[in-house]
Design an enzyme around this catalytic site. Structure first.
Site, PDB file in Angstrom:
ATOM      1  N   HIS A   1      -4.018   0.345   4.726  1.00 27.43           N
ATOM      2  CA  HIS A   1      -2.812   1.162   4.940  1.00 27.43           C
ATOM      3  C   HIS A   1      -3.163   2.437   5.717  1.00 27.43           C
ATOM      4  O   HIS A   1      -2.472   2.817   6.659  1.00 27.43           O
ATOM      5  CB  HIS A   1      -2.201   1.608   3.600  1.00 27.43           C
ATOM      6  CG  HIS A   1      -1.631   0.537   2.764  1.00 27.43           C
ATOM      7  ND1 HIS A   1      -1.910   0.415   1.426  1.00 27.43           N
ATOM      8  CD2 HIS A   1      -0.763  -0.476   3.046  1.00 27.43           C
ATOM      9  CE1 HIS A   1      -1.247  -0.601   0.917  1.00 27.43           C
ATOM     10  NE2 HIS A   1      -0.554  -1.169   1.889  1.00 27.43           N
TER      11      HIS A   1
ATOM     12  N   LYS B   1       9.385  -6.009  -8.784  1.00 26.89           N
ATOM     13  CA  LYS B   1       7.926  -6.009  -8.873  1.00 26.89           C
ATOM     14  C   LYS B   1       7.450  -5.249 -10.100  1.00 26.89           C
ATOM     15  O   LYS B   1       8.104  -4.307 -10.558  1.00 26.89           O
ATOM     16  CB  LYS B   1       7.314  -5.297  -7.651  1.00 26.89           C
ATOM     17  CG  LYS B   1       7.221  -6.097  -6.412  1.00 26.89           C
ATOM     18  CD  LYS B   1       6.459  -5.286  -5.364  1.00 26.89           C
ATOM     19  CE  LYS B   1       6.177  -6.073  -4.117  1.00 26.89           C
ATOM     20  NZ  LYS B   1       5.402  -5.276  -3.158  1.00 26.89           N
TER      21      LYS B   1
ATOM     22  N   ARG C   1      -1.713  -8.241   9.279  1.00 26.12           N
ATOM     23  CA  ARG C   1      -3.062  -8.763   9.044  1.00 26.12           C
ATOM     24  C   ARG C   1      -3.245 -10.128   9.681  1.00 26.12           C
ATOM     25  O   ARG C   1      -4.360 -10.500  10.040  1.00 26.12           O
ATOM     26  CB  ARG C   1      -3.330  -8.875   7.541  1.00 26.12           C
ATOM     27  CG  ARG C   1      -3.350  -7.535   6.828  1.00 26.12           C
ATOM     28  CD  ARG C   1      -3.356  -7.725   5.346  1.00 26.12           C
ATOM     29  NE  ARG C   1      -2.073  -8.340   4.961  1.00 26.12           N
ATOM     30  CZ  ARG C   1      -1.729  -8.637   3.729  1.00 26.12           C
ATOM     31  NH1 ARG C   1      -2.561  -8.422   2.738  1.00 26.12           N
ATOM     32  NH2 ARG C   1      -0.554  -9.170   3.462  1.00 26.12           N
TER      33      ARG C   1
ATOM     34  N   SER D   1      -2.910  -4.882  -1.562  1.00 23.13           N
ATOM     35  CA  SER D   1      -2.852  -4.155  -2.827  1.00 23.13           C
ATOM     36  C   SER D   1      -2.974  -5.105  -4.012  1.00 23.13           C
ATOM     37  O   SER D   1      -3.636  -4.798  -5.002  1.00 23.13           O
ATOM     38  CB  SER D   1      -1.554  -3.348  -2.924  1.00 23.13           C
ATOM     39  OG  SER D   1      -1.533  -2.341  -1.945  1.00 23.13           O
TER      40      SER D   1
END
Length: 157
Positions: A17, A41, A91, A128
């Site tokens: 990040h 979440k 990514r 994460s």
């Protein structure tokens, strides 16, 4: 002024990040790191902790503001803060496939453009979720997270 929003839950913020945010500061006059909360979440850190860690971690970078995104659409948030771009790190192709439709919808809703920055190769495998999982199983994550994250995760063991 060229202002961009770099949104995310940042639970926890990691060096992937930080690398994207730092590169965004070279492209924009101001980068707002918008800490979001998805109520579906389960978070390791609450919103205030995530904001505090991000502020502490990013304090040495000029042109960055960290703030809560609040409820609602990202495109509307961008309009409210006067941002003309959203910065997203990618990514891999899977990230692109997930992000591209949202970028198109955000542009349709408010005209805000999305700028995709490819992650540095050393962080293409970092997320994460993976950070939390590896740490919970006793793995060494020191190379992937800032000290503020590592100390908080270690103190909660």
């Amino acid at each position: 002024m060229r202002r961009a929003v770099c949104p995310g839950s940042f639970d926890p913020i990691h060096k992937g990040h930080i690398e994207i945010i730092a590169r965004a500061t070279a492209l924009f006059d101001e980068v707002i790191v918008a800490v979001s909360t998805n109520y579906a979440k389960k978070y390791r850190f609450d919103e205030d902790e995530r904001i505090g860690i991000a502020r502490q971690t990013l304090s040495s970078l000029a042109g960055i503001t960290v703030q809560p995104m609040g409820d609602g659409l990202l495109a509307e948030y961008c309009r409210e803060v006067g941002a003309n771009a959203i910065v997203k790190g990618l990514r891999n192709a899977t990230d692109y496939q997930y992000e591209a439709p949202m970028a198109a919808m955000n542009r349709h809703l408010t005209g805000v453009e999305t700028v995709f920055l490819l992650a540095d190769n050393q962080y293409t495998h970092v997320s994460s979720t993976l950070i939390k999982e590896v740490h919970s199983l006793g793995g060494d994550i020191a190379d992937y997270v800032p000290r503020a994250v590592l100390s908080r995760l270690n103190s909660s063991r």
